[in-house]
Design an enzyme around this catalytic site. Structure first.
Site, PDB file in Angstrom:
ATOM      1  N   HIS A  14      16.387  50.786  46.358  1.00  0.00           N
ATOM      2  CA  HIS A  14      17.761  50.277  46.290  1.00  0.00           C
ATOM      3  C   HIS A  14      18.769  51.273  46.874  1.00  0.00           C
ATOM      4  CE1 HIS A  14      16.407  46.940  43.885  1.00  0.00           C
ATOM      5  NE2 HIS A  14      15.926  47.744  42.947  1.00  0.00           N
ATOM      6  N   HIS A  53      15.142  41.942  43.770  1.00  0.00           N
ATOM      7  CA  HIS A  53      13.712  42.214  43.934  1.00  0.00           C
ATOM      8  C   HIS A  53      12.998  41.003  44.513  1.00  0.00           C
ATOM      9  CE1 HIS A  53      15.003  44.633  40.315  1.00  0.00           C
ATOM     10  NE2 HIS A  53      14.707  45.558  41.202  1.00  0.00           N
TER      11      HIS A  53
END
Length: 333
Positions: A58, A220
């Site tokens: 991330h 995700h």
């Protein structure tokens, strides 16, 4: 899907090693846990510690936000996976100045379990720890079940305000209050255009046809709320804003902070086109943009798409959003 890497099993540790070598004036690694990184700069005596963390992939979340005016430490997990309790506990121990530690993380099962366990372990060592969840993704659960929502790009605003509050000398309970108030006044929604691939598999994380997009896709690759034909930037922005504003109505005269966040492979050109429409819609409603952020703040490897985040500001939150920050991947003067 091509990637610049050596052994796929070592990508996170090699990333951390490179990060430490690139930013030695900002951060250092715990000698006891390689997945714990803390600020190298001396913090104020009695300052409340701020720890953040989550899965890798991330970037610049989460390790990019350790620095002055933001987090003091971070626990780093494997790709899209929560860190284990050990690096979280180590971070809490290293940043504690005797006034307690606030830990901020997203609302995912692994994070809730592991950060909760680390909190219990820290308290066994007489370190007071409070945890605050981020639940900003309006697509992930209805408003009446907002406690089930995922934390996505809105986590950045939590790091910003909690970090500023701690740096300004707020007591632990007030840092927690600020972090919770930030979450309560923050809403996000995203759109996915193309998948990412995990280094270990090289396979796409989900499948979209060439002319498809997915509204409400998770960071995700969690399923969104609908798939459909790709639309114009203005149409997509309108759709995301409509859902956000239905969940958190804004009135004429309200002030907001806006984040248009890229998911990894979306160009700045596209993000600024999206922001252009966000500004138009808010201006038509008489809502003032107090501060704006456009770029990659919470990515999903090389996923295509973006998210829009609005945070409704009061005087306190505006002051904290404006507070200076100096981190390896984020600087605000």
């Amino acid at each position: 899907m091509k990637k610049l890497m050596n052994d796929p099993t070592n990508v996170v540790d090699e990333m951390i090693d490179g990060y430490l070598k690139a930013h030695p004036t900002y951060i250092q690694q715990s000698p006891k846990n390689s997945r714990t990184i803390v600020t190298v700069r001396e913090t104020k005596p009695g300052k409340v510690g701020v720890v953040i963390g989550g899965g890798s992939g991330h970037e610049p979340g989460f390790m990019g936000y350790v620095g002055d005016g933001m987090a003091d430490g971070v626990a780093i997990g494997n790709i899209f996976a929560s860190p284990s309790p050990d690096p979280i506990l180590e971070a809490a121990k290293l940043v504690d100045k005797g006034s307690g530690v606030v830990i901020l993380h997203g609302n995912y099962a692994g994070d809730v379990m592991n950060f909760g366990m680390a909190k219990e372990l820290a308290e066994m060592e007489d370190i007071r720890v409070e945890t605050v969840l981020t639940t900003d993704d309006v697509a992930s659960a209805p408003k009446e079940e907002s406690e089930k929502r995922r934390g996505i790009a809105g986590e950045f605003f939590g790091f910003k305000t909690a970090g500023a509050a701690a740096d300004k000398g707020y007591h632990l309970d007030d840092v927690v209050r600020v972090a919770k108030k930030t979450n309560e006044n923050t809403r996000s929604m995203g759109v996915g255009l193309s998948p990412c691939s995990l280094p270990q598999t090289g396979e796409p994380s989900f499948v979209l046809e060439e002319n498809e997009m997915e509204i409400g896709l998770g960071h995700h690759g969690e399923p969104g709320i609908e798939k459909g034909q790709i639309q114009s930037a203005d149409q997509v922005a309108d759709r995301l804003l409509n859902d956000i504003l239905a969940d958190m109505p804004l009135e004429k005269g309200d002030n907001v902070a806006v984040l248009v966040n890229g998911l990894g492979s979306t160009t700045r050109m596209e993000l600024y086109i999206m922001f252009r429409r966000v500004e138009q819609v808010l201006k038509e409603k008489g809502v003032k943009i107090h501060r704006s952020y456009v770029g990659d703040y919470m990515t999903s490897l090389e996923m295509g798409g973006c998210s829009i985040t609005l945070m409704k500001l009061d005087e306190e939150l505006a002051e904290l959003i404006d507070y200076p920050a100096d981190c390896p991947m984020f600087v605000q003067k």
